[in-house]
Design an enzyme around this catalytic site. Structure first.
Site, PDB file in Angstrom:
ATOM      1  N   ASP A  20       2.063   2.038   3.526  1.00 49.66           N
ATOM      2  CA  ASP A  20       2.949   1.207   4.344  1.00 49.66           C
ATOM      3  C   ASP A  20       4.389   1.296   3.889  1.00 49.66           C
ATOM      4  O   ASP A  20       5.289   1.095   4.701  1.00 49.66           O
ATOM      5  CB  ASP A  20       2.487  -0.254   4.546  1.00 49.66           C
ATOM      6  N   HIS A  45       0.873  -1.179   0.000  1.00 46.28           N
ATOM      7  CA  HIS A  45       0.000   0.000   0.000  1.00 46.28           C
ATOM      8  C   HIS A  45       0.905   1.223   0.000  1.00 46.28           C
ATOM      9  O   HIS A  45       1.976   1.206   0.617  1.00 46.28           O
ATOM     10  CB  HIS A  45      -0.819   0.141   1.284  1.00 46.28           C
TER      11      HIS A  45
HETATM   12  C1  XLS Z   1      -7.386  -6.531   4.815  1.00 47.37           C
HETATM   13  C2  XLS Z   1      -7.031  -6.769   3.420  1.00 47.37           C
HETATM   14  C3  XLS Z   1      -5.928  -5.873   2.900  1.00 47.37           C
HETATM   15  C4  XLS Z   1      -5.859  -5.939   1.403  1.00 47.37           C
HETATM   16  C5  XLS Z   1      -5.093  -4.827   0.785  1.00 47.37           C
HETATM   17  O1  XLS Z   1      -8.099  -7.284   5.457  1.00 47.37           O
HETATM   18  O2  XLS Z   1      -6.725  -8.105   3.247  1.00 47.37           O
HETATM   19  O3  XLS Z   1      -4.703  -6.219   3.477  1.00 47.37           O
HETATM   20  O4  XLS Z   1      -5.332  -7.133   0.954  1.00 47.37           O
HETATM   21  O5  XLS Z   1      -5.607  -3.579   1.095  1.00 47.37           O
END
Ligand code: XLS
Ligand code: NI
Ligand code: NI
Length: 437
Positions: free
Chosen positions: A104, A101
Site C-alpha cells: 500500500d 503493508h
Molecule cells: C484485514 C486485516 C488487515 C491486517 C493487516 O481484514 O485487518 O488489514 O490488519 O494485513
C-alpha cells in the site's frame, strides 16, 4: 512538509465542554492515568492502507472519494505524492505511530525486482518523514492477498512457487520494517484458508504456514530485527475459513508449532465479532496466555455482519478493551492501531480527521473509565469474592494438586450436599459499570 489541510493545525485537547469539532474532548496525551500518560497507554497508530488507499470502492461500486493529492497521478508518482500527506495527517492528529503493508505504500511492479525497487524508493521517503516528525512505525507487514498469484493463499498455497514468492515478499518487508525501526511485524493470513475442503489438504497447508512463520523468525534473527511478531486472527473474508480464525485457534497453532515464544496476537474488534466473539473475550483469551500484543481498533456493523472496519465510537467497547489491557499490562510493544476506514459516503478529506478524533476520544474515555472502575475496586472485589472458596481449605487443596477423584468422592459422600451457591449478580454488575460510563 505538505499542506493539504491549511485550515487544520495540530489538534489540541480542549476538554469535554469544548464544541470545537476538530479538537480532542477526551484524549489528553499528557494526562497521567495509573502512573503513565495517556499517550504511553494508548500508543495510537494510523494505518496507511485505509487512510491513503481507501477511495470508497466496494463490490457494488467504484471509488467515491478521489483525494485531491491523488488526482491525475498513478504508479510510483502517486505513491510518492501520498507520503507527505499521510504524515501531515498523522502529525496533525498527534499520532505517535503508523502501520503499513509493502504494497500500500508502493505499487506492484512488473517483476518482484521492480516491486522491491519501488518499495525502496518509498521507504526512503517514509524514513525522512519519520525523522522530521518523530512518528514511529508500530509494525510493518506484507500484502499477500491482492495479487492474483495469491488466489489460493501465500504460505498455504498448493503451489510451492507461490509460497516462495510470498517468502520473498516477507523477506523484503522484514528488511524495510527493520530499516524503519519498526517495533513489530504482523502476519494477517489474508487468503490463508480455504474455499472448499474438497480441494484442500488442510494438514499440509497448516504445516506450511508454520514453516513460513519459522522462516520469518529465523530471518529476523539473521538481520538483527528485534521487533515483536504478531499474528492477527480473523475467521473468514475473503476465504470461507481462515486458519488463524480466532485468538484460541491462533494460540493452539502457535503452541503446536513451537512459535508461541516468538509471537503475540494482534486482535481486531471486527474480526472478533466475525468469529462470534466479543473483543473483550478475544483480549481476555490472549491476555490469559501472556500473548496480548496489540489491537486493531475498529468496529463492525452488527446489522451487516461484514468486516466493515468502522471507527470505534462505542464507549462500552473501549471501556472493555482498556479494562482488559490494564489488567494484563497494556501494550508494551503494540498499540491501539486504527485499522478503520471512513464510510463510502464520507467523501471529504476532512472526514479522515473527524473519524480518527472520534476513535481517539472514545479510547481515551475507555481508558479513563477503566482506570476509575479499577480504582473503585468493587468490580474486582466482587470477582475475587466469587471465587473465595478457592482461597482456603478444599479449594486450595485442589488447586495445589493434593486431591484426587477418590478423595473428593469421599469428601462429597461425607458432606451430603455442596455449600449453597451465591448469585452471579450480573444485573448489579451491569449497573455498576454504568455508574462509570
Ligand atoms: C484485514 C486485516 C488487515 C491486517 C493487516 O481484514 O485487518 O488489514 O490488519 O494485513
Ligand atoms: Ni487488521
Ligand atoms: Ni479487518
Amino acid at each position: 512538509m505538505s499542506n493539504y489541510f491549511p485550515s487544520i493545525s495540530r489538534l489540541a485537547y480542549e476538554g469535554p465542554k469544548s464544541r470545537t469539532a476538530l479538537a480532542f474532548k477526551h484524549y489528553n496525551p499528557d494526562e497521567i492515568v495509573e502512573g503513565k500518560t495517556m499517550r504511553e497507554h494508548l500508543r495510537f497508530s494510523i494505518v496507511y492502507w485505509h487512510t491513503m488507499c481507501g477511495q470508497g470502492a466496494d463490490m457494488f461500486g467504484g471509488p467515491t472519494a478521489i483525494r485531491p493529492w491523488d488526482e491525475g497521478l498513478s504508479g510510483l508518482d502517486l505513491a510518492k505524492a501520498r507520503v507527505p500527506v499521510f504524515f501531515e495527517i498523522a502529525e496533525k492528529l498527534g499520532m505517535p505511530f503508523y502501520a503499513f503493508h509493502d504494497r500500500d505504500v508502493a505499487p506492484h511492479g512488473q517483476t518482484l525486482r521492480q516491486s522491491n525497487e519501488y518499495l525502496d524508493t518509498i521507504v526512503a521517503l517514509l524514513k525522512e518523514q519519520q525523522q522530521r516528525t518523530g512518528i514511529r512505525l508500530l509494525w510493518g507487514t506484507a500484502q499477500l492477498f491482492v495479487h492474483p498469484r495469491y488466489m489460493h493463499g501465500a504460505a498455504t498455497s498448493p503451489n510451492a512457487e507461490v509460497f516462495a514468492f510470498g517468502a520473498a515478499q516477507v523477506k523484503k518487508a522484514l528488511e524495510v520494517t527493520h530499516e524503519l525501526g519498526g517495533e513489530g511485524y504482523t502476519f494477517w493470513g489474508g487468503r490463508e484458508g480455504y474455499s472448499t475442503l474438497w480441494n484442500t489438504d488442510m494438514k499440509r497447508e497448516v504445516d506450511h504456514l508454520a514453516k513460513f512463520l519459522h522462516m520469518a523468525v529465523d530471518y529476523a534473527k539473521e538481520i538483527g530485527f528485534k521487533g515483536q511478531f504478531y499474528i492477527e486472527p480473523k475467521p473468514k473474508e475473503p476465504t470461507k475459513h481462515q486458519y488463524d480464525s480466532d485468538a484460541a485457534a491462533c494460540l493452539n497453532f502457535l503452541r503446536e508449532y513451537d512459535l508461541l515464544p516468538h509471537f503475540k496476537l494482534n486482535l481486531e474488534t471486527n474480526h472478533a465479532t466475525l468469529a462470534g466473539h466479543s473483543m473483550q473475550h478475544e483480549m481476555e483469551v490472549a491476555g490469559a496466555a501472556g500473548a496480548l500484543g496489540s489491537i486493531d481498533a475498529n468496529t463492525g456493523d452488527l446489522l451487516l455482519g461484514w468486516d466493515t472496519d468502522q471507527f470505534p465510537t462505542d464507549i462500552y467497547l473501549t471501556t472493555q478493551c482498556m479494562l482488559v489491557a490494564l489488567k494484563y499490562g497494556g501494550f508494551p510493544t503494540g498499540g491501539v492501531n486504527f485499522d478503520s476506514k471512513v464510510r463510502r459516503e464520507s467523501i471529504d478529506p476532512e472526514d479522515l480527521f473527524h473519524a480518527h478524533i472520534g476513535g481517539m476520544d472514545a479510547f481515551a474515555r475507555g481508558l479513563r473509565i477503566a482506570a476509575a472502575i479499577r480504582a473503585d475496586g468493587r468490580l474486582a472485589d466482587f470477582v475475587k469474592q466469587r471465587y473465595a472458596s478457592w482461597d482456603s481449605g478444599l479449594g486450595v487443596s485442589i488447586e495445589q494438586g493434593r486431591e484426587t477423584l477418590a478423595s473428593l468422592g469421599a469428601f462429597a459422600l461425607e458432606k451430603g450436599e455442596a455449600r449453597a451457591n451465591n448469585s452471579g449478580r450480573q444485573e448489579f454488575l451491569e449497573n455498576l459499570i454504568n455508574e462509570f460510563i
